[in-house]
Design a protein around this motif. Structure first.
Motif, mmCIF file in Angstrom:
data_model
loop_
_atom_site.group_PDB
_atom_site.id
_atom_site.type_symbol
_atom_site.label_atom_id
_atom_site.label_comp_id
_atom_site.label_asym_id
_atom_site.label_seq_id
_atom_site.Cartn_x
_atom_site.Cartn_y
_atom_site.Cartn_z
ATOM 1 N N SER A 176 0.787 -1.231 -0.178
ATOM 2 C CA SER A 176 -0.061 -0.043 0.123
ATOM 3 C C SER A 176 0.680 1.102 0.083
ATOM 4 O O SER A 176 0.406 2.422 -0.590
ATOM 5 C CB SER A 176 -0.841 0.062 1.210
ATOM 6 O OG SER A 176 -1.708 -0.924 1.189
ATOM 7 N N VAL A 177 1.875 1.274 0.780
ATOM 8 C CA VAL A 177 2.636 2.445 0.914
ATOM 9 C C VAL A 177 3.812 2.424 0.452
ATOM 10 O O VAL A 177 4.487 3.599 0.142
ATOM 11 C CB VAL A 177 2.683 2.966 2.516
ATOM 12 C CG1 VAL A 177 1.366 3.143 3.222
ATOM 13 C CG2 VAL A 177 3.626 1.800 3.354
ATOM 14 N N ALA A 178 4.442 1.514 -0.006
ATOM 15 C CA ALA A 178 6.176 1.402 -0.467
ATOM 16 C C ALA A 178 6.031 0.754 -1.640
ATOM 17 O O ALA A 178 7.194 0.886 -2.328
ATOM 18 C CB ALA A 178 6.663 0.617 0.739
ATOM 19 N N ALA A 194 -5.703 -8.169 -6.422
ATOM 20 C CA ALA A 194 -6.921 -8.368 -5.904
ATOM 21 C C ALA A 194 -7.864 -7.474 -6.158
ATOM 22 O O ALA A 194 -9.075 -7.863 -6.268
ATOM 23 C CB ALA A 194 -6.647 -8.303 -4.205
ATOM 24 N N SER A 195 -7.719 -6.083 -6.635
ATOM 25 C CA SER A 195 -8.496 -5.153 -7.023
ATOM 26 C C SER A 195 -9.060 -5.720 -8.480
ATOM 27 O O SER A 195 -10.409 -5.344 -8.595
ATOM 28 C CB SER A 195 -7.988 -3.670 -7.186
ATOM 29 O OG SER A 195 -7.097 -3.524 -5.986
ATOM 30 N N VAL A 196 -8.356 -6.050 -9.455
ATOM 31 C CA VAL A 196 -8.752 -6.488 -10.659
ATOM 32 C C VAL A 196 -9.624 -7.632 -10.647
ATOM 33 O O VAL A 196 -10.858 -7.827 -11.101
ATOM 34 C CB VAL A 196 -7.555 -6.853 -11.409
ATOM 35 C CG1 VAL A 196 -7.884 -7.425 -12.738
ATOM 36 C CG2 VAL A 196 -6.485 -5.828 -11.903
ATOM 37 N N GLY A 232 -6.006 4.040 1.520
ATOM 38 C CA GLY A 232 -6.892 4.406 0.452
ATOM 39 C C GLY A 232 -6.708 3.851 -0.865
ATOM 40 O O GLY A 232 -7.335 4.051 -1.867
ATOM 41 N N ILE A 233 -5.659 2.865 -0.942
ATOM 42 C CA ILE A 233 -5.168 2.269 -2.198
ATOM 43 C C ILE A 233 -6.006 1.166 -2.873
ATOM 44 O O ILE A 233 -6.253 1.661 -4.079
ATOM 45 C CB ILE A 233 -3.722 1.735 -1.848
ATOM 46 C CG1 ILE A 233 -3.151 1.211 -3.130
ATOM 47 C CG2 ILE A 233 -3.998 0.453 -1.122
ATOM 48 C CD1 ILE A 233 -1.845 2.276 -3.521
ATOM 49 N N TYR A 234 -6.739 0.632 -2.161
ATOM 50 C CA TYR A 234 -7.960 -0.306 -2.988
ATOM 51 C C TYR A 234 -8.765 0.694 -3.526
ATOM 52 O O TYR A 234 -9.182 0.498 -4.681
ATOM 53 C CB TYR A 234 -8.486 -1.127 -1.874
ATOM 54 C CG TYR A 234 -7.435 -2.622 -1.686
ATOM 55 C CD1 TYR A 234 -7.503 -3.353 -2.729
ATOM 56 C CD2 TYR A 234 -6.850 -2.662 -0.672
ATOM 57 C CE1 TYR A 234 -6.581 -4.749 -2.387
ATOM 58 C CE2 TYR A 234 -6.101 -3.975 -0.286
ATOM 59 C CZ TYR A 234 -5.923 -4.785 -1.292
ATOM 60 O OH TYR A 234 -5.162 -5.988 -1.085
ATOM 61 N N VAL A 241 -16.680 1.648 -2.919
ATOM 62 C CA VAL A 241 -15.856 0.961 -1.858
ATOM 63 C C VAL A 241 -15.796 1.221 -0.621
ATOM 64 O O VAL A 241 -15.854 2.514 -0.170
ATOM 65 C CB VAL A 241 -14.343 1.034 -2.550
ATOM 66 C CG1 VAL A 241 -13.196 0.035 -1.838
ATOM 67 C CG2 VAL A 241 -14.417 0.892 -4.019
ATOM 68 N N TYR A 242 -15.876 0.240 0.324
ATOM 69 C CA TYR A 242 -15.954 0.514 1.948
ATOM 70 C C TYR A 242 -14.898 -0.145 2.492
ATOM 71 O O TYR A 242 -14.589 -1.342 2.113
ATOM 72 C CB TYR A 242 -17.400 0.034 2.618
ATOM 73 C CG TYR A 242 -18.635 0.847 1.996
ATOM 74 C CD1 TYR A 242 -18.862 2.025 2.451
ATOM 75 C CD2 TYR A 242 -19.324 0.425 0.611
ATOM 76 C CE1 TYR A 242 -20.062 2.702 1.614
ATOM 77 C CE2 TYR A 242 -20.397 0.875 0.144
ATOM 78 C CZ TYR A 242 -20.677 2.020 0.799
ATOM 79 O OH TYR A 242 -21.738 2.539 0.153
ATOM 80 N N SER A 243 -14.111 0.360 3.197
ATOM 81 C CA SER A 243 -13.046 -0.166 4.000
ATOM 82 C C SER A 243 -13.109 -0.318 5.512
ATOM 83 O O SER A 243 -13.569 0.637 6.273
ATOM 84 C CB SER A 243 -11.778 0.408 3.658
ATOM 85 O OG SER A 243 -11.421 0.521 2.389
#
Lengths: 261, 261
Positions: B74-76, B95-97, B120-122, B135-137
């Motif tokens: 996510s961050v790196a 995973a998003s695809v 918020g990357i997803y 999208v709900y996280s």
């Protein structure tokens, strides 16, 4: 200054106790939040971290160092004492002394991290004073993350505490040591689940009392310490969550200063 | 070799999936158990760790690097891709695809660590493909310690899962991404609590499929990789608990080699 370190921010319960015992003393705290938690890591790794943390506090002007972390105290206090020529305080001895004094039947329970329990250090200290004592220990590795999440009053937390304490209840302990500086934040729930008749020893209070006693009887060290009520808080990683928990523990606004070890 | 790293041993679920997809490929894994977990730490700290871990894998002969950690991905992932000139795989995109493909109503739920959810990357990846997606996280910081403790079937774990999933249930998601490589070990409980009609996407499987697809279409990279079925497992700290969880995940005996970064 009095230097204090912990694996994270759990050790702020010790700061809270010290501020009560020694309200004007200057305190510098280091929380190793970039490498927290210590309780599930190996002794070798924790010793390395404890030496680095002590070195940092000395550079910042600490004249005594308080290891406000049961895990570090369990596995690293000898190494730290050997490597540095200043008074070092660890949390195990004061809590053990207090437990032995308060226990009627000398059946004592300990809860702590996996590393603290595995070290067997509380058993050793208590049996050195009272060879006939029976000591039962339970590792409670989930309590640290529950505290750090602020789940102090959730039913899941109470269920988990009940599960962890069950074997100690069966063993009929009359004294229970909170062998982790995070646990005082759960003391009400723990007292309720273990029962009113069990004396619960808060290791962070025992440690603060021990430091005060030492300074009362060692003016040559006490004279080295500043007494302007200054408080500096360093962490190796800053997050909102750490800030929130720090403020909840100390019940005041705090400023986390970020340093890289 | 295929190099893989994770904040600890959760990423072994990715190894398990890779071994299924690419059974003969040599794999070297590094689990940063001395600094675990990453999910509650700041982006700057995690970027530093990810760069060091990648460097270590390259020195050991890795020709591609798989970031088997949602927090690090996510961050790196941008920093790692910029600093090293080899194919880098992260776990978020596959995973998003897969989620977008499987979702009927484009209401997608994500569960992950605090750092992953905060990034918020997803959301970004999914909305880049389908701007109309909802999208709900939800951050589930207690699931990692519960998995690491092996509390996979305890009623407390099920209650905590139910509590975390409640807002996603209310939002009527039809697809749920397990945005942390620890969570596949809880997939049965998660599926039961979110309901049969929700498709649960295991990010570790999506990532392994993505690596396989890439190698199928890039023989020049595939040719660099050894295929003797070798598996090396390095950790920055060794404890019994890590060893146990590693063996439970891979369902075979493992030897943890200790290295200091």
């Amino acid at each position: 200054m009095i230097g204090i370190f912990d694996s994270g921010i759990g050790g702020l319960t010790v700061v809270r106790s010290l501020m009560k015992q020694l309200p004007d003393y200057d305190i510098i705290y280091f929380g190793d939040t970039a490498r927290t938690p210590y309780g599930s890591k190996s002794p070798e790794t924790v010793v390395g971290y404890a030496l680095e943390n002590t070195q940092f506090l000395l550079k910042q002007g600490a004249k005594i160092v308080v290891m406000a972390c049961n895990t570090a105290s369990s596995v690293a206090s000898d190494s730290v004492a050997e490597n540095f020529d200043i008074p070092i305080f660890e949390v195990i001895s004061p809590a053990s002394v207090k437990a032995v004094k308060s226990s009627r039947n000398l059946i004592v329970g300990i809860i702590g991290t996996r590393a603290t329990v595995k070290s067997g250090i509380y058993e050793k200290k208590i049996r050195a004073m009272k060879p006939e004592a029976k000591v039962y220990s339970v590792a409670c590795p989930l309590l640290v993350p529950l505290v750090e999440e602020g789940w102090l009053k959730k039913p899941e937390t109470v269920m988990i505490i009940k599960k962890y304490l069950h074997p100690l209840k069966v063993s009929q302990i009359d004294t229970l040591i909170l062998g982790c500086t995070h646990y005082p934040l759960l003391i009400d729930k723990i007292q309720r689940k273990i029962g009113k008749r069990v004396t619960v020893i808060d290791s962070s209070i025992a440690l603060a009392e021990n430091v005060k006693d030492f300074l009362d009887t060692h003016p040559e060290v006490d004279n080295l310490l500043g007494k302007k009520g200054e408080f500096k808080l360093f962490v190796s990683d800053v997050t909102e969550q750490f800030e929130k928990t720090a403020e909840a523990t100390l019940k005041r606004k705090v400023l986390l200063e970020h340093i890289k070890l």
